[in-house]
Design an enzyme around this catalytic site. Sequence first.
Site, PDB file in Angstrom:
ATOM      1  N   SER A   6       0.773  -1.272   0.026  1.00  0.00           N
ATOM      2  CA  SER A   6      -0.180  -0.167  -0.094  1.00  0.00           C
ATOM      3  C   SER A   6       0.874   1.230  -0.003  1.00  0.00           C
ATOM      4  CB  SER A   6      -1.137  -0.012   1.297  1.00  0.00           C
ATOM      5  OG  SER A   6      -1.677  -1.060   1.443  1.00  0.00           O
TER       6      SER A   6
HETATM    7  N1  SAH Z   1      -0.617  -5.185   4.195  1.00  0.00           N
HETATM    8  C1  SAH Z   1       0.308  -5.604   2.995  1.00  0.00           C
HETATM    9  C2  SAH Z   1      -0.357  -5.101   1.856  1.00  0.00           C
HETATM   10  C3  SAH Z   1      -1.615  -6.057   1.443  1.00  0.00           C
HETATM   11  S1  SAH Z   1      -2.255  -6.330  -0.123  1.00  0.00           S
HETATM   12  C4  SAH Z   1       1.577  -4.567   3.184  1.00  0.00           C
HETATM   13  O1  SAH Z   1       1.827  -3.925   3.792  1.00  0.00           O
HETATM   14  O2  SAH Z   1       2.169  -4.822   2.177  1.00  0.00           O
HETATM   15  C5  SAH Z   1      -3.427  -7.607   0.202  1.00  0.00           C
HETATM   16  C6  SAH Z   1      -3.071  -8.907   0.617  1.00  0.00           C
HETATM   17  O3  SAH Z   1      -4.353  -9.414   1.102  1.00  0.00           O
HETATM   18  C7  SAH Z   1      -2.601  -9.619  -0.561  1.00  0.00           C
HETATM   19  O4  SAH Z   1      -1.215 -10.194   0.011  1.00  0.00           O
HETATM   20  C8  SAH Z   1      -3.442 -10.709  -0.508  1.00  0.00           C
HETATM   21  O5  SAH Z   1      -2.898 -11.859  -1.084  1.00  0.00           O
HETATM   22  C9  SAH Z   1      -4.256 -10.818   0.924  1.00  0.00           C
HETATM   23  N2  SAH Z   1      -5.723 -11.399   0.734  1.00  0.00           N
HETATM   24  C10 SAH Z   1      -6.547 -11.303   0.093  1.00  0.00           C
HETATM   25  N3  SAH Z   1      -7.569 -12.074   0.323  1.00  0.00           N
HETATM   26  C11 SAH Z   1      -7.023 -12.596   1.619  1.00  0.00           C
HETATM   27  C12 SAH Z   1      -8.016 -13.618   2.538  1.00  0.00           C
HETATM   28  N4  SAH Z   1      -9.024 -13.977   2.342  1.00  0.00           N
HETATM   29  N5  SAH Z   1      -7.104 -13.956   3.522  1.00  0.00           N
HETATM   30  C13 SAH Z   1      -5.861 -13.551   3.802  1.00  0.00           C
HETATM   31  N6  SAH Z   1      -5.028 -12.791   3.038  1.00  0.00           N
HETATM   32  C14 SAH Z   1      -6.003 -12.443   1.765  1.00  0.00           C
END
Ligand code: SAH
Length: 216
Positions: free
Chosen positions: A63
């Site tokens: 992000s």
């Molecule tokens: N917080 C992260 C950015 C997140 S991007 C950072 O600091 O870099 C969103 C993430 O959510 C992705 O890696 C994706 O794989 C994960 N995601 C999506 N659906 C999910 C689910 N149901 N359970 C766990 N992770 C999930």
Amino acid sequence: MSVGPAPETKMQFLFALRSRGVTDARVLNAMEGIDRGRFVRGLFAERAYEDMPLPIACGQTISQPSIVGLMTQALQVNPRDKVLEVGTGSGYQAAILARLARRVYTLDRHARLVREACAVFEQLGLTNITAIVGDGSYGLPEQALFDRILVTAAAEDPPGPLLAQLKIGGIMVVPVGQSDTVQTLIRVQRTETGFDYGELRPVRFVPLLAGLAKDG
Ligand code: SAH
């Protein structure tokens, strides 16, 4: 091993955060202490200190720093808190939470992202983060209840199991929306009798998907 940003780059990074509304001294301090460059690889690493989202492995994104700051600020983390993050991604957000909370649990559906994030946590000496492969829509019942829950992928509504795993008085910050383009960041606080909801700002996150990723 990277040496981190030049002092001038770091000052610009912090200035951008402040100018976009990240004013909480504890949050700024935590963000100053975590080098975003460690969480971005390859071609994009040189842009790690710009206020923009960047691609990471598995087609996901790290992000925008100001959004990380605003979400962290809205979460009002206390030093004794047990925090759950859904969506480990690069691990950057979890690392910042780890500087503010007692313990952080973070879940991702991609095993590769969890593995790579763990390696960075270890290099940085962040020992209070547990990263687990799992479908975060169900939370982490074995560690519930949580003081704070941060969801970094967009759901249509706040997932019921996550609401159920929030302590009374606890706060959850989650992007919600029906489409990829129109999402709202909301803050939910559990009360004795129910939940208080507040809208924070429009945002754009990758979707919260069901189940574990097949490709690791
Ligand atoms: N917080 C992260 C950015 C997140 S991007 C950072 O600091 O870099 C969103 C993430 O959510 C992705 O890696 C994706 O794989 C994960 N995601 C999506 N659906 C999910 C689910 N149901 N359970 C766990 N992770 C999930």
